[in-house]
Write a protein that holds these residues in place. Structure first.
Motif, PDB file in Angstrom:
ATOM      1  N   PHE B 167       0.848  -1.206   0.000  1.00 56.65           N
ATOM      2  CA  PHE B 167       0.000   0.000   0.000  1.00 56.65           C
ATOM      3  C   PHE B 167       0.882   1.254   0.000  1.00 56.65           C
ATOM      4  N   LEU B 168       1.905   1.212   0.852  1.00 54.68           N
ATOM      5  CA  LEU B 168       2.774   2.383   0.997  1.00 54.68           C
ATOM      6  C   LEU B 168       3.493   2.703  -0.318  1.00 54.68           C
ATOM      7  N   GLU B 169       4.035   1.655  -0.914  1.00 47.99           N
ATOM      8  CA  GLU B 169       4.757   1.837  -2.163  1.00 47.99           C
ATOM      9  C   GLU B 169       3.840   2.417  -3.241  1.00 47.99           C
ATOM     10  N   ALA B 170       2.627   1.852  -3.311  1.00 49.31           N
ATOM     11  CA  ALA B 170       1.715   2.231  -4.384  1.00 49.31           C
ATOM     12  C   ALA B 170       1.237   3.672  -4.240  1.00 49.31           C
ATOM     13  N   VAL B 171       1.141   4.153  -3.011  1.00 51.47           N
ATOM     14  CA  VAL B 171       0.550   5.476  -2.816  1.00 51.47           C
ATOM     15  C   VAL B 171       1.430   6.559  -3.452  1.00 51.47           C
ATOM     16  N   ASP B 172       2.738   6.392  -3.353  1.00 55.73           N
ATOM     17  CA  ASP B 172       3.641   7.352  -3.990  1.00 55.73           C
ATOM     18  C   ASP B 172       3.598   7.199  -5.501  1.00 55.73           C
ATOM     19  N   LYS B 173       3.731   5.952  -5.897  1.00 50.62           N
ATOM     20  CA  LYS B 173       3.816   5.666  -7.317  1.00 50.62           C
ATOM     21  C   LYS B 173       2.568   6.143  -8.069  1.00 50.62           C
ATOM     22  N   GLU B 174       1.419   5.945  -7.443  1.00 53.12           N
ATOM     23  CA  GLU B 174       0.166   6.222  -8.138  1.00 53.12           C
ATOM     24  C   GLU B 174      -0.394   7.597  -7.804  1.00 53.12           C
ATOM     25  N   ASN B 175       0.251   8.286  -6.882  1.00 53.35           N
ATOM     26  CA  ASN B 175      -0.216   9.615  -6.527  1.00 53.35           C
ATOM     27  C   ASN B 175      -1.684   9.592  -6.100  1.00 53.35           C
ATOM     28  N   ALA B 176      -2.011   8.625  -5.226  1.00 51.26           N
ATOM     29  CA  ALA B 176      -3.402   8.455  -4.798  1.00 51.26           C
ATOM     30  C   ALA B 176      -3.662   9.250  -3.525  1.00 51.26           C
ATOM     31  N   ASN B 177      -4.909   9.709  -3.368  1.00 56.39           N
ATOM     32  CA  ASN B 177      -5.238  10.437  -2.144  1.00 56.39           C
ATOM     33  C   ASN B 177      -6.222   9.690  -1.248  1.00 56.39           C
ATOM     34  N   LEU B 178      -6.595   8.493  -1.683  1.00 55.73           N
ATOM     35  CA  LEU B 178      -7.537   7.713  -0.876  1.00 55.73           C
ATOM     36  C   LEU B 178      -7.189   6.235  -0.995  1.00 55.73           C
ATOM     37  N   ILE B 179      -7.230   5.528   0.145  1.00 60.89           N
ATOM     38  CA  ILE B 179      -6.940   4.097   0.143  1.00 60.89           C
ATOM     39  C   ILE B 179      -8.151   3.350   0.698  1.00 60.89           C
ATOM     40  N   GLY B 180      -8.587   2.330  -0.020  1.00 59.04           N
ATOM     41  CA  GLY B 180      -9.668   1.480   0.466  1.00 59.04           C
ATOM     42  C   GLY B 180      -9.127   0.095   0.764  1.00 59.04           C
TER      43      GLY B 180
END
Ligand code: B12
Ligand SMILES: [Zn+2]
Lengths: 351, 251
Positions: B167-180
């Motif tokens: 999750f952590l890795e993906a949040v930077d890579k994908e520039n996401a502002n919400l995690i489900g």
């Protein structure tokens, strides 16, 4: 509503379970889990941990035995997961560790078309299926005729999820009923082969999980695809069969009652009295103590209340609704047979 | 105030009349459909019918006729999925039917997505969705993803068995502002908390919002895990996502 029990002589656990599966009189309602009672506490107690306890027959038998020796249930059930035959068929398995169940990687389907499906004759010589057969033999030797040994063979609908992927399989069921039936027909062989092998190894009854649940498909689906096939299983596999479908199922219990299966293992999402009414003594019910909210999160008192609700409704075998959460306390599990005994004592005193 | 009879497409009209029982929802849906052109209503109907060939054809036709990609998406495809979500929540349809409707939506979106990304239109949010570590139940999570996409979100699906690090890795890579996060097992539910803890440890907690769900998850448990919100169905997932991002924007 409940069976008249005070005239029945004292029974062994095995006699009690087999009688309840026939809806015959019993000395008291048997306590049974047709899916799994493995917990981390029990694993520690007998030094038989996941994942090895799913693959080594001695550990498997040792862990299964605890359901009778430690918890006081009337059955033992060595198949804690739903993946043994899928592993033998070549599905990728994530074995996990001590504190989680193993699973099939369903997003890596091994077959796409009915023509691809091939159930080998030697399905039951693979280490992960043979393990179950060996564990059943060990348990039979250990318990003789005292305790009911329940095996487990997965139904064709669940095998479809495992081998073809859940979403692919469900979409196919809508797009092409004919093709879906051809798949089910092939998967049927696995259910029968593995089931028969467990009968030969000494199982007294078989759980047959087939996840056509109300959480996923309509009740009409059950009738369309599975009822007749489930009737066939009762003709092919000549020991009591316990159908297991977790989730909401009241809308299909009428069809389930028509299958001739000995029992239906039902989930806490269904009301015990309504379920008994629908089944109307054509099939025994097993269940339906809630797992996540009650057995896992609450205490013996709440467990007692749910056991009582089932007994009052006349449910023939009492137990958890599905494979119990691995962190469930032994204390809560022991509360199930304790509550059953207490209720019968109260009834006897009243009569 | 729009009336049911203001909707030109007969199939859509029938669906609304038969399946949308909640007063407020009914009003909202009727307004949505009545405001859409008959062509867009036809596209919505293809989604409702789960007809992917028709959806593909009509979407392409509308774009060729000069209707904007955003209009086709909002008034056609998204309008279709809005009714699908409610029908599923109320047990009028089941998972196979939802999968077929989502497939029809996807067939239309295949024409829309390249136009939107080329024109730089900002999606209403970028969401990471995953089933937590050790858990392979993904049907509920996937339905949430379909509804989120059906509501105009860009969703990055991390699949099943997603570790806190993933999750952590993906949040930077994908520039996401919400995690489900989705979990169906009591053995895996605590992994929601572990993921949120990792974000706190890495000083990333304030960059994202967390929403959680799955059959055994309760609002109380979601609170204990430190999540920002809980949703109990795919329809609610969309509402929760919208409200979290609104809060984000105003914060
Ligand atoms: C289908 C099913 C399976 C399928 C899974 C297929 C798949 N690819 O997902 C199969 C048969 C493979 C399976 C396997 C197992 N299962 Co199972 N399974 C179910 C069942 C019957 C339905 C789950 C489901 O898909 N429901 C339909 C979807 C649409 O609902 P949902 O997931 O809840 O999602 C909705 C909402 O919760 C919400 N939502 C979901 N995620 C999110 C996320 C966010 C952010 C938000 C806002 C909302 C949201 O929106 C969704 C759509 O409306 C449940 C029974 C039940 N009562 O729930 C048991 C159940 C979940 N399984 C259970 C068990 C025990 C198992 C096994 C361990 C069995 C075993 N002995 O091996 C294995 C687990 C393996 C693993 N490590 O994952 C238990 C779990 C008990 C517990 N809590 O610990 C349950 C609860 C059954 C029971 N009554 O005890 N299972
Ligand atoms: Zn189950």
């Amino acid at each position: 509503m409940h069976q008249n029990t005070h005239t029945v002589e004292s029974m062994t656990s095995r006699q009690r379970v087999l009688a309840a599966l026939r809806r015959d009189p019993v000395d008291r309602t048997p306590v049974c889990n047709p899916t799994s009672v493995a917990t981390v506490e029990l694993m520690d107690l007998v030094d038989a941990h996941f994942p090895e306890a799913n693959r080594d027959p001695h550990k498997m038998a040792r862990l299964a035995a605890t359901s009778h020796t430690e918890l006081g249930f009337d059955t033992v059930m060595p198949v804690f997961s739903i993946i043994q035959e899928s592993s033998a068929l070549g599905c990728k398995i994530q074995w996990e560790g001590k504190d989680n169940w193993p699973t099939v990687k369903m997003n890596e389907p091994i077959w796409l078309e009915p023509e691809d499906i091939a159930i080998p004759d030697n399905l039951c010589t693979h280490p992960d299926t043979k393990c179950v057969l060996d564990a059943i033999r060990i348990l039979r030797k250990e318990f003789g005729d005292d305790v009911a040994i329940i095996g487990k063979t997965m139904g064709p609908w669940s095998m479809g999820y495992h081998c073809m992927g859940v979403e692919r399989f469900l979409l196919m069921s809508l797009d092409d009923p004919d093709k879906t039936r051809r798949c089910l027909d092939k998967f049927k062989e696995s259910t029968i082969l593995f089931g028969q092998a467990q009968i030969d190894a000494g199982a007294d009854a078989l759980t047959l999980p087939d996840h056509a649940t109300g959480d996923l498909v309509s009740g009409e689906y059950y009738e369309r695809y599975l009822r007749d096939m489930h009737i066939e299983f009762t003709e092919e596999l000549k020991i009591p069969l316990i159908l297991h479908i977790c989730g909401k199922t009241e809308d299909r219990m009428e069809y389930i009652s028509q299958t001739g299966m000995a029992a239906f293992h039902y989930d806490s999402k269904n009301n015990p009295c309504n379920s008994m009414d629908i089944c109307n003594h054509r099939i025994s019910l097993v269940g339906n103590i809630n797992n996540p909210q009650t057995l896992y999160s609450k205490g013996p008192e709440e467990v007692h209340a749910e056991v009582k609700e089932n007994l009052e409704a006349g449910v023939q075998l009492v137990g958890p609704e599905c494979a119990i959460p691995l962190q469930t306390s032994i204390e809560n599990l022991k509360a199930i047979p304790a509550a059953v005994r207490e209720w019968h004592k109260e009834q006897a005193a009243r009569n | 105030m729009a009336e049911l009879s203001d909707i030109a497409n007969e199939f859509a009209r029938g669906e609304i009349d038969e399946f949308i029982e909640n007063e407020d929802e009914r009003k909202e849906i009727i307004d949505l459909y009545a405001a859409a052109s008959p062509d867009m209503q036809d596209i919505a109907a293809t989604v409702l019918e789960g007809d992917n060939d028709k959806s593909d054809e009509l979407t392409k036709q509308a774009l060729d006729n000069g209707v904007t990609a955003l209009t086709v998406m909002d008034d056609g495809l998204i309008a279709g999925m809005a009714i699908v979500g409610i029908k599923f929540r109320e047990n009028f349809i089941f998972v196979p039917e939802v999968l077929a409707c989502a497939r029809a939506m996807k067939a239309g979106m295949a024409h829309i997505e390249p136009i939107l990304s080329a024109s730089g239109v900002e999606p209403i949010g970028r969401v990471l969705m995953g089933t937590v570590k050790g858990d392979l139940h993904d049907i509920g999570k996937n339905l949430c993803i379909m509804m989120l996409r059906g509501a105009g979100f860009v969703v990055i699906d991390l699949g099943v068995d997603t570790s806190p690090d993933d999750f952590l890795e993906a949040v930077d890579k994908e520039n996401a502002n919400l995690i489900g996060m989705s979990a169906l097992l009591t053995t895996t539910m605590p992994n929601m908390g572990k993921t949120i803890e990792l974000f706190i440890d890495e000083d990333k907690r304030d960059d994202v919002k967390f929403m959680v769900g799955g059959a055994p998850v309760t609002p109380e448990f979601a609170d204990d895990m430190g999540a920002d919100a809980y949703g109990d169905s795919a329809v609610e997932c969309v509402e929760v996502a919208k409200s979290l991002l609104k809060k984000n924007a105003s914060a």
